[in-house]
Design an enzyme around this catalytic site. Structure first.
Site, PDB file in Angstrom:
ATOM      1  N   LYS A  22      42.077  54.629  39.643  1.00 49.81           N
ATOM      2  CA  LYS A  22      41.326  53.685  38.803  1.00 49.81           C
ATOM      3  C   LYS A  22      39.852  54.068  38.717  1.00 49.81           C
ATOM      4  O   LYS A  22      39.290  54.158  37.620  1.00 49.81           O
ATOM      5  CB  LYS A  22      41.435  52.266  39.384  1.00 49.81           C
ATOM      6  N   CYS A 118      28.112  40.532  42.467  1.00 45.66           N
ATOM      7  CA  CYS A 118      29.563  40.375  42.459  1.00 45.66           C
ATOM      8  C   CYS A 118      29.963  39.918  43.843  1.00 45.66           C
ATOM      9  O   CYS A 118      29.130  39.822  44.733  1.00 45.66           O
ATOM     10  CB  CYS A 118      30.259  41.666  42.063  1.00 45.66           C
ATOM     11  N   ARG A 400      43.941  44.197  38.659  1.00 45.41           N
ATOM     12  CA  ARG A 400      42.790  45.031  38.271  1.00 45.41           C
ATOM     13  C   ARG A 400      42.941  46.451  38.801  1.00 45.41           C
ATOM     14  O   ARG A 400      42.432  47.385  38.199  1.00 45.41           O
ATOM     15  CB  ARG A 400      41.497  44.445  38.863  1.00 45.41           C
TER      16      ARG A 400
END
Ligand code: UD1
Length: 421
Positions: A22, A118, A400
């Site tokens: 990813k 975040c 994700r």
């Protein structure tokens, strides 16, 4: 909202194919903005994050052909239709910020929302912006947006990063390939994803050398051409399943995994009593039904122990025969999984950037939820070890970054299911 249930105590046995990485795929996809000719990427994982990047690129003018079941994505940025990445897009995925460098290099200007904080820490982008300034860009921060301009093009520069950043190293590379003249990046991150990005950029006609070492040299070129590149295997996914195999007294072949990418983890697993061997097919991980020895870890930039495997390793240590210390040195707030693991009966005390895990004789299944991707998967691992049923809520975190997680675990015998609301 979907959830995953796991009934623990079942050994994992079989083979798990490792998907494309990813973290690499996201930057490689952003590289498509640099060229008017197509970039074909193979081995792209079908994930919420990569799909999201494809949407963002499409909104900037990239023609994206990437069927739902395919791991090959065709990306062609004949013309840049927009140089703006709005808040709503960058907020959802921090890696969206990586379109700034390529847009600036190709179009001479870009307006991209600041990613903001975040769940795992503040994660500023000052190093990224300093690198662009060193290359001659004017940077203005206004109303939460970075407005960057280099209307006559970026200029090669020597940039010494004050500390190691994966994102800043990659972002500077993405911009410097089209700069006028030579760039030297010093104190670079050495993660394998950086070498993967360099290989892809070089296939596109860029001149990048030294990726994977402290110093990266880039000779700017005026344009890039069509290329085809296969995304490297996901070392964090491989490491996660290696830990899962250890947790579930398993014997699992991680197909396509590269041992050297996960060597830091495998050395720690060995100390814990987990065996592994490499073959041309991948890495096989095996744990007999014996006690796990406690092992201390400190997270560090590559080739050190990855922060992205810290939560998973902590879950494993919850059942070790003794006390282990887990030190997080990369992000300041990355222990949110600790209280959730405690809900399953783990004994963890957190003191600043250090967690002390005292192994317990048993974990007991319970409903849990997590606030980030790697933390969520650590709860799945804990569920594999726990007695009875564990329910992991907020599955969108897992979507994700883990391709077909439930299918991959179930194929090795895990009692795991995904349930919709
Ligand atoms: C990338 C990975 C992430 C991984 C991390 C560390 C992607 C999409 N994400 O994140 O999964 O956990 O590397 O291996 O590839 N920092 C600054 N200023 C900057 C940039 C970074 O202060 O301009 C700080 C960060 O807050 C953090 C540290 O530097 O404390 C390292 O971050 P960095 O290596 O940049 O991580 P990311 O690229 O964000």
């Amino acid at each position: 909202m979907d959830r995953i249930t796991i009934v623990g105590g079942v050994p994992l046995k079989g083979a798990i194919p490792i998907s494309g990485a990813k973290n690499s795929a996201l930057k490689l996809m952003a590289a498509s903005l640099l060229s008017a000719e197509p970039l074909t990427l193979e081995n792209v994982p079908q994930l919420a994050d990569t799909r999201f990047m494809a949407q963002l690129l499409a909104s900037l003018g990239v023609t994206v052909e990437w069927p739902r079941l395919s791991s090959t994505a065709y990306l062609e940025a004949k013309e840049i239709a927009s140089t703006i990445a709005p808040y709503d897009q960058v907020r959802k995925m921090r890696a969206s910020f990586n379109v700034l460098g390529p847009l600036l290099a190709r179009a001479g200007h870009a307006t991209v929302s600041l990613p903001g904080g975040c769940a795992i820490g503040a994660r500023p982008v000052d190093l990224h912006l300093k690198a662009f300034e060193a290359m001659g860009a004017d940077i203005l921060i206004e109303a939460g947006y970075v407005k960057a301009a280099a209307l006559r093009g970026l200029k090669g520069a020597t940039i010494a990063f004050p500390f190691v950043s994966v994102g800043a190293t990659e972002h500077a590379m993405l911009a410097a390939v089209l700069a006028h003249g030579d760039t030297e990046l010093r104190n670079c991150a050495k993660e394998p994803e950086i070498a993967d990005l360099a290989a892809c950029l070089n296939a596109m006609g860029a001149k990048v050398s030294g990726a994977g070492t402290d110093i990266i040299q880039i000779q700017g070129v005026s344009s890039l051409k069509a290329a085809r590149h296969a995304v490297m295997p996901d070392r964090i996914e491989a490491g996660t399943y290696a830990i899962a195999a250890a947790a579930a007294t398993g014997d699992v072949l991680l197909k396509g995994a590269q041992y050297e990418h996960i060597a830091a983890l495998m050395e720690k697993l060995k100390l814990a009593g987990v065996e592994s061997e490499t073959s041309p097919e991948g890495v096989r991980v095996r744990r007999a039904d014996a006690a796990l020895a406690p092992v201390d870890i400190d997270t560090d930039p590559y080739p050190g122990f990855p922060t992205d495997l810290q939560a998973q390793f902590m879950a494993l240590m919850c059942r070790a025969d003794g006390v282990s210390t887990i030190k997080e040195t990369i992000f300041e707030n990355r222990f949110m999984h600790a209280p959730e693991l405690t809900r399953l009966g783990a004994n963890i005390s957190v003191h600043g950037s250090e967690a002390v895990v005292t192994g317990v004789k048993a974990l007991v299944g319970a409903p849990v939820m997590a606030t980030d991707l790697r933390a969520s998967v650590s709860l799945v691992i804990a569920g594999l070890m726990a007695e009875g049923e564990t329910t992991v809520n907020r599955v969108y975190h897992l979507d994700r970054g883990f391709e077909r997680l439930v299918e991959k675990l179930a194929a090795c015998g895990a009692q795991v299911a995904r349930l919709g609301e």
